[in-house]
Design a protein around this motif. Structure first.
Motif, short mmCIF file in Angstrom:
data_model
loop_
_atom_site.label_atom_id
_atom_site.label_comp_id
_atom_site.label_asym_id
_atom_site.label_seq_id
_atom_site.Cartn_x
_atom_site.Cartn_y
_atom_site.Cartn_z
N ASP A 1 -22.76 47.63 -30.64
CA ASP A 1 -23.24 48.32 -29.44
C ASP A 1 -23.73 47.25 -28.46
OD1 ASP A 1 -24.70 49.64 -27.46
OD2 ASP A 1 -25.57 51.08 -28.86
N PRO A 2 -23.04 47.06 -27.33
CA PRO A 2 -23.43 46.01 -26.39
C PRO A 2 -24.81 46.23 -25.79
CG PRO A 2 -21.72 47.37 -25.44
CD PRO A 2 -21.87 47.81 -26.87
N ASP A 3 -25.30 47.46 -25.80
CA ASP A 3 -26.64 47.73 -25.27
C ASP A 3 -27.73 47.25 -26.22
OD1 ASP A 3 -25.62 48.92 -22.97
OD2 ASP A 3 -25.56 50.91 -23.92
N LEU A 4 -27.38 46.99 -27.47
CA LEU A 4 -28.35 46.52 -28.46
C LEU A 4 -28.14 45.07 -28.86
CD1 LEU A 4 -28.44 49.63 -30.84
CD2 LEU A 4 -30.04 49.05 -29.01
N CYS A 5 -26.97 44.52 -28.59
CA CYS A 5 -26.67 43.15 -29.01
C CYS A 5 -27.30 42.14 -28.05
CB CYS A 5 -25.16 42.93 -29.05
SG CYS A 5 -24.70 41.25 -29.54
N THR A 6 -28.09 41.23 -28.62
CA THR A 6 -28.68 40.14 -27.85
C THR A 6 -28.18 38.79 -28.33
OG1 THR A 6 -30.59 39.94 -29.32
CG2 THR A 6 -30.82 41.44 -27.44
N GLU A 7 -27.11 38.79 -29.13
CA GLU A 7 -26.62 37.56 -29.77
C GLU A 7 -27.72 36.92 -30.59
OE1 GLU A 7 -24.35 34.77 -27.35
OE2 GLU A 7 -24.12 36.36 -25.86
N CYS A 8 -28.65 37.73 -31.07
CA CYS A 8 -29.80 37.32 -31.87
C CYS A 8 -30.84 36.52 -31.07
CB CYS A 8 -29.39 36.57 -33.14
SG CYS A 8 -28.61 37.64 -34.36
N VAL A 9 -30.70 36.47 -29.75
CA VAL A 9 -31.70 35.82 -28.90
C VAL A 9 -33.03 36.53 -29.16
CG1 VAL A 9 -32.48 35.52 -26.52
CG2 VAL A 9 -30.11 35.03 -27.13
N GLY A 10 -34.08 35.74 -29.35
CA GLY A 10 -35.40 36.28 -29.65
C GLY A 10 -35.67 36.38 -31.14
N HIS A 11 -34.62 36.35 -31.94
CA HIS A 11 -34.77 36.44 -33.39
C HIS A 11 -34.35 35.14 -34.08
CE1 HIS A 11 -35.55 40.79 -33.46
NE2 HIS A 11 -34.58 40.92 -32.58
N PHE A 12 -33.16 34.65 -33.73
CA PHE A 12 -32.58 33.49 -34.38
C PHE A 12 -31.92 32.59 -33.35
CE2 PHE A 12 -32.29 37.02 -37.43
CZ PHE A 12 -33.02 36.50 -38.49
N ASP A 13 -31.62 31.36 -33.74
CA ASP A 13 -30.95 30.41 -32.85
C ASP A 13 -29.47 30.72 -32.68
OD1 ASP A 13 -33.28 28.97 -32.46
OD2 ASP A 13 -32.83 27.56 -34.08
N LYS A 14 -28.87 31.37 -33.68
CA LYS A 14 -27.45 31.67 -33.64
C LYS A 14 -27.22 33.12 -34.09
CE LYS A 14 -26.13 26.98 -34.47
NZ LYS A 14 -25.07 26.13 -34.57
N PRO A 15 -26.18 33.75 -33.58
CA PRO A 15 -25.88 35.11 -34.01
C PRO A 15 -25.61 35.16 -35.52
CG PRO A 15 -24.65 34.59 -32.02
CD PRO A 15 -25.27 33.31 -32.51
N GLN A 16 -26.40 35.94 -36.22
CA GLN A 16 -26.30 36.01 -37.66
C GLN A 16 -24.98 36.61 -38.14
OE1 GLN A 16 -29.07 34.58 -39.68
NE2 GLN A 16 -28.91 33.75 -37.61
#
Length: 82
Positions: free
Chosen positions: A34-49
């Motif tokens: 869902d592109p409305d929920l995907c942040t590429e893990c920005v704010g959580h991790f350095d890279k998309p998990q």
């Protein structure tokens, strides 16, 4: 920019549980993001998990949902307030 899952997906089920925003779900044929929920893990991790764990590397950037790092961070901040 949000990520997307391509038809190379083998439905291995490893991407869904690692998504911190719950942006990945089982679609009709393959998993979807869902592109409305995907942040590429920005704010959580350095890279998309999901990209790191995907055994077939079928999760590229989605050119239809371009976002800057600042926009991804703003989206992350909005999502964690929900």
């Amino acid at each position: 920019m949000a990520l997307k899952i391509t038809h190379e997906c083998i439905n291995c089920d490893v991407c869904e549980p690692v998504c911190p925003n719950h942006a990945i779900s089982q679609g009709v044929e393959i998993y979807e993001i869902d592109p409305d929920l995907c942040t590429e893990c920005v704010g959580h991790f350095d890279k998309p998990q999901c990209q790191l764990i995907c055994p077939v590397s079928c999760i590229p950037l989605d050119p239809e949902h371009e976002e800057t790092p600042a926009q991804l961070l703003d989206k992350y901040r909005r999502l964690i307030r929900l």
